[in-house]
Scaffold this motif. Sequence first.
Motif, short mmCIF file in Angstrom:
data_model
loop_
_atom_site.label_atom_id
_atom_site.label_comp_id
_atom_site.label_asym_id
_atom_site.label_seq_id
_atom_site.Cartn_x
_atom_site.Cartn_y
_atom_site.Cartn_z
N VAL A 172 117.45 -16.12 63.71
CA VAL A 172 116.71 -16.78 62.64
C VAL A 172 116.48 -15.79 61.51
O VAL A 172 115.89 -14.72 61.72
CB VAL A 172 115.35 -17.32 63.14
N LEU A 173 116.95 -16.14 60.30
CA LEU A 173 116.68 -15.33 59.12
C LEU A 173 115.29 -15.67 58.61
O LEU A 173 115.04 -16.79 58.18
CB LEU A 173 117.73 -15.61 58.04
N THR A 174 114.37 -14.71 58.67
CA THR A 174 112.99 -14.99 58.30
C THR A 174 112.82 -14.99 56.79
O THR A 174 113.67 -14.46 56.05
CB THR A 174 112.05 -13.94 58.91
N ILE A 175 111.71 -15.55 56.32
CA ILE A 175 111.48 -15.68 54.88
C ILE A 175 111.14 -14.34 54.24
O ILE A 175 111.05 -14.27 53.00
CB ILE A 175 110.37 -16.70 54.58
N LEU A 179 117.54 -11.88 51.62
CA LEU A 179 118.53 -12.94 51.44
C LEU A 179 117.92 -14.34 51.57
O LEU A 179 118.61 -15.33 51.34
CB LEU A 179 119.67 -12.79 52.45
N SER A 180 116.67 -14.41 51.95
CA SER A 180 116.01 -15.70 52.15
C SER A 180 115.46 -16.22 50.82
O SER A 180 114.96 -15.46 49.99
CB SER A 180 114.88 -15.57 53.16
N ALA A 181 115.56 -17.53 50.64
CA ALA A 181 115.04 -18.17 49.44
C ALA A 181 114.49 -19.54 49.82
O ALA A 181 115.20 -20.35 50.43
CB ALA A 181 116.11 -18.30 48.38
N VAL A 182 113.23 -19.80 49.46
CA VAL A 182 112.58 -21.07 49.77
C VAL A 182 111.99 -21.64 48.49
O VAL A 182 111.17 -20.98 47.84
CB VAL A 182 111.47 -20.89 50.82
N ASP A 183 112.43 -22.85 48.10
CA ASP A 183 111.82 -23.53 46.96
C ASP A 183 110.37 -23.84 47.31
O ASP A 183 110.09 -24.47 48.34
CB ASP A 183 112.56 -24.82 46.64
N ALA A 184 109.44 -23.42 46.45
CA ALA A 184 108.03 -23.59 46.75
C ALA A 184 107.26 -23.98 45.51
O ALA A 184 107.70 -23.76 44.37
CB ALA A 184 107.45 -22.31 47.34
N ILE A 185 106.08 -24.54 45.72
CA ILE A 185 105.18 -24.89 44.63
C ILE A 185 103.78 -24.42 44.97
O ILE A 185 103.42 -24.30 46.15
CB ILE A 185 105.18 -26.42 44.35
N HIS A 192 106.07 -24.18 39.95
CA HIS A 192 107.26 -24.18 40.79
C HIS A 192 107.97 -22.83 40.71
O HIS A 192 107.99 -22.18 39.66
CB HIS A 192 108.22 -25.30 40.35
N GLY A 193 108.56 -22.41 41.83
CA GLY A 193 109.32 -21.18 41.87
C GLY A 193 110.08 -21.07 43.17
O GLY A 193 110.20 -22.04 43.93
N VAL A 194 110.58 -19.86 43.42
CA VAL A 194 111.35 -19.60 44.64
C VAL A 194 110.75 -18.39 45.35
O VAL A 194 110.58 -17.34 44.73
CB VAL A 194 112.84 -19.34 44.32
N SER A 202 105.81 -8.96 53.13
CA SER A 202 105.51 -9.72 51.91
C SER A 202 106.78 -10.30 51.31
O SER A 202 107.91 -9.88 51.61
CB SER A 202 104.81 -8.82 50.89
N SER A 203 106.57 -11.28 50.42
CA SER A 203 107.66 -11.91 49.67
C SER A 203 107.25 -11.97 48.20
O SER A 203 106.13 -11.58 47.83
CB SER A 203 107.93 -13.32 50.20
N GLN A 204 108.17 -12.45 47.38
CA GLN A 204 107.90 -12.62 45.97
C GLN A 204 108.10 -14.06 45.56
O GLN A 204 109.03 -14.73 46.03
CB GLN A 204 108.81 -11.71 45.13
N PHE A 205 107.21 -14.53 44.67
CA PHE A 205 107.32 -15.87 44.12
C PHE A 205 108.00 -15.74 42.76
O PHE A 205 107.35 -15.43 41.76
CB PHE A 205 105.93 -16.49 43.99
N LYS A 206 109.30 -15.96 42.74
CA LYS A 206 110.10 -15.67 41.56
C LYS A 206 110.31 -16.92 40.69
O LYS A 206 110.10 -18.05 41.12
CB LYS A 206 111.45 -15.09 41.95
N PHE A 207 110.78 -16.63 39.44
CA PHE A 207 111.15 -17.66 38.46
C PHE A 207 109.97 -18.53 38.05
O PHE A 207 110.13 -19.70 37.70
CB PHE A 207 112.30 -18.53 38.99
N THR A 208 108.79 -17.97 38.10
CA THR A 208 107.61 -18.67 37.59
C THR A 208 107.37 -18.25 36.15
O THR A 208 107.54 -17.08 35.79
CB THR A 208 106.37 -18.34 38.44
#
Length: 284
Positions: A172-175, A179-185, A192-194, A202-208
Amino acid sequence: MIKYIKEYRFYIILFLFLLIPVIALDTSTRSPRTYRFYDRIIVALTSPLQTAITWSLDQIFSSFNNYLYLWHTRKDNSLLLEENRRLLKAISNLKEAQQENIRLRKLLNFQDAFQLETVVSARVIAKDVSTEFRAIRIDRGENSGIRKDMPVLTNEGIVGRILRTSHNTSDVLTIVDPLSAVDAIDERSRAHGVVEGYTEESSQFKFTLRTDDIQPGDILISAGQGGIFPKGVPVGTVSKVNKKRFGITQEVEVHPSVNFARLEEVLIVKPMIAAPDTYGGSRD
C-alpha cells in the motif's frame, strides 16, 4: 601396669561399653532413692553424652524436616510461578483481543457511516523501510480480489492506495509518500487542492490559492475526484500555513489523520462507493 592397660585397652573399652548398658538397666529397674554411688557416677558420666546425642539427633531430624519443607516450598513456588505466567499470558491475550475488537468495531462503524458496501479487511504485516516508497504490506492479495489502485482506509481516514499485489499480500502506497496524491477540500472553507506526501509524518496541501481561507486546525477531506477515494473521508489536519507575500499559491502543511505508527488493521474498498460529505455527522 600402664603397659598392660595400653596392650589390652581395646578389651577394656569393650568391657566398659558392655558394662554401661548393664548398669544403666540395673539402675532403671529400681527407685531413684535406691541409687548407689556407682549409679550416680554412671549417670553423671553418661548424661552429657546422652544430651549431646539427643541434641545431635534433634538437629539432624530438624534439618532434614526443614530441607523437606524447603524442597516442597520450592516446588510449590515453581508451580505458582508457572501458573502466574500462564495467567498473565491469558490476561494479555484477552486484553489484546479486546483492543482488536474495539478497532474492528470502529472499522465497521466507519464502513456503515460511508456506505461502503464491498470491503475487505486486512492486517498490516510489514512496513517498507526503503527510501523508494513509504509503503506498508497487508495480508490480502489477488486471491482476495485485491487489485492495483484500490483505496485503503481505516476508521481514522485515508491510508493510501494499492501499489502492487501478489497472490496473498499487497503493498500500500501511503499518503505520506511523495508519489501519493489525493484530491482534497477544506471541510470548513471548501478550498480545493491536492494532498501530496512530504515527510514520513506530514504531507502538503498543494495548488491552493493564496486567497483561499485555510487555517491551522482545518480538517481536509477527500474530494471524491480522481476515481480512487470515496468522498468525505478524512485526509489530515492543517498544521501550518505560510502565505507568501507574492505569488498565487500558499504553502500548507498537513498532519495525516491516520497514525501510521500504530496502524494494525485496514479496509480495502471495492468498488468505490460515494460517501457523505462529513465524517460521522456534522462538524462545528
